[in-house]
Design a protein around this motif. Structure first.
Motif, short mmCIF file in Angstrom:
data_model
loop_
_atom_site.label_atom_id
_atom_site.label_comp_id
_atom_site.label_asym_id
_atom_site.label_seq_id
_atom_site.Cartn_x
_atom_site.Cartn_y
_atom_site.Cartn_z
N PRO A 23 43.23 30.56 38.84
CA PRO A 23 42.53 31.78 39.65
C PRO A 23 42.55 33.01 38.88
O PRO A 23 41.51 33.56 38.84
CB PRO A 23 43.49 31.84 40.99
N ALA A 27 39.09 34.66 37.57
CA ALA A 27 38.88 36.12 37.63
C ALA A 27 38.43 36.98 36.40
O ALA A 27 37.43 37.44 36.36
CB ALA A 27 39.88 36.65 38.69
N LEU A 45 42.00 45.71 36.84
CA LEU A 45 41.11 44.88 37.97
C LEU A 45 41.77 43.67 38.54
O LEU A 45 41.50 43.43 39.68
CB LEU A 45 40.05 44.26 37.04
N THR A 46 42.96 43.39 37.57
CA THR A 46 43.60 41.92 38.19
C THR A 46 44.96 42.21 38.63
O THR A 46 45.30 41.23 39.59
CB THR A 46 43.89 40.90 36.91
N HIS A 47 45.60 43.45 38.73
CA HIS A 47 46.86 43.60 39.32
C HIS A 47 47.91 42.37 38.82
O HIS A 47 48.77 42.04 39.99
CB HIS A 47 46.67 43.70 40.78
N THR B 2 37.14 40.02 43.21
CA THR B 2 36.17 39.92 41.91
C THR B 2 34.66 40.07 42.54
O THR B 2 34.66 39.51 43.51
CB THR B 2 36.38 38.71 41.30
N ALA B 14 39.37 27.30 41.48
CA ALA B 14 39.99 26.81 40.60
C ALA B 14 40.48 25.39 40.85
O ALA B 14 40.82 24.70 39.84
CB ALA B 14 41.32 27.92 40.46
#
Lengths: 106, 106
Positions: A23, A27, A45-47, B2, B14
């Motif tokens: 995942p 992303a 953006l992804t944390h 996203t 995924a």
DNA sequence: TAATAATATAACAATTATCTAATATTTTAG
DNA sequence: CTAAAATATTAGATAATTGTTATATTATTA
């Protein structure tokens, strides 16, 4: 071997798929379809934790999905091949179906 | 989260990618883009052991990539979604490049 | 040159995936 | 009902993947 997909290329494609079959890495791939980004931007953006992001970026790079380029203190990542945009789009048609798009299915 | 690819769908995608991120399973997927096939046919096409093929088919089924249908003594497998054909095609554009297709790259 | 910011790597425990060999299930044929 | 064919499941050893914590590298700034 397989029609239009020789064994050797199957192995290469499977490696690429393995790279994006997560995942977070998917992303990252999506974000990079919008253009190159540096690690800090991707971090925002992804944390996720910085080492975690870095390791996933390393895997994407090693498996040939991403290229990286240093610009002074920042390292920018980008898609190694524009074809990945098409792959992401194809994935959307399968996994991001809206109720309407589902209405007229074959 | 996203753009155009919400977190929930990222996880689903995924999982699908994980399902096909293996040379044999990708080969199976390719063969099935030509239409449904039963296990014996796939066995002949892939040259792997019967239990091994069966386990990989089970994984593809469980992760939602394939559907199976029994027709008397044979069990036919088919793509669970036609969108997988587009994914395979997109993969070909990335991993089955000919020298010519490489000539006019961006 | 020392401190700081950006990014990468190492080490490691926990989980998950892989293949093979053996066995089970299901369906049709006799 | 029994044998055979088609397919699935189980068990288990080996290997690969994952996230975290700690540490290292690289580049700019003071």
């Amino acid at each position: 071997m397989t029609p239009e997909f020789p064994q050797e290329n199957l192995q290469a494609a499977a490696n690429g798929l393995r790279a994006i079959a997560h995942p977070l890495r998917l992303a990252i791939l999506c974000h990079l379809t919008e253009g190159p980004k540096n690690v800090g931007e991707l971090l925002a953006l992804t944390h996720v934790s910085q080492p975690n992001l870095s390791q996933h970026l390393a895997k994407l790079r090693m498996l040939g999905v991403l290229n990286s380029e240093r610009r002074s203190q920042h390292i920018f990542y980008r898609l190694a091949d524009n074809g990945f945009v098409r792959i992401v789009e194809a994935l959307k048609t399968v996994y991001c179906k809206t109720p309407e798009s589902e209405a007229g299915k074959s």
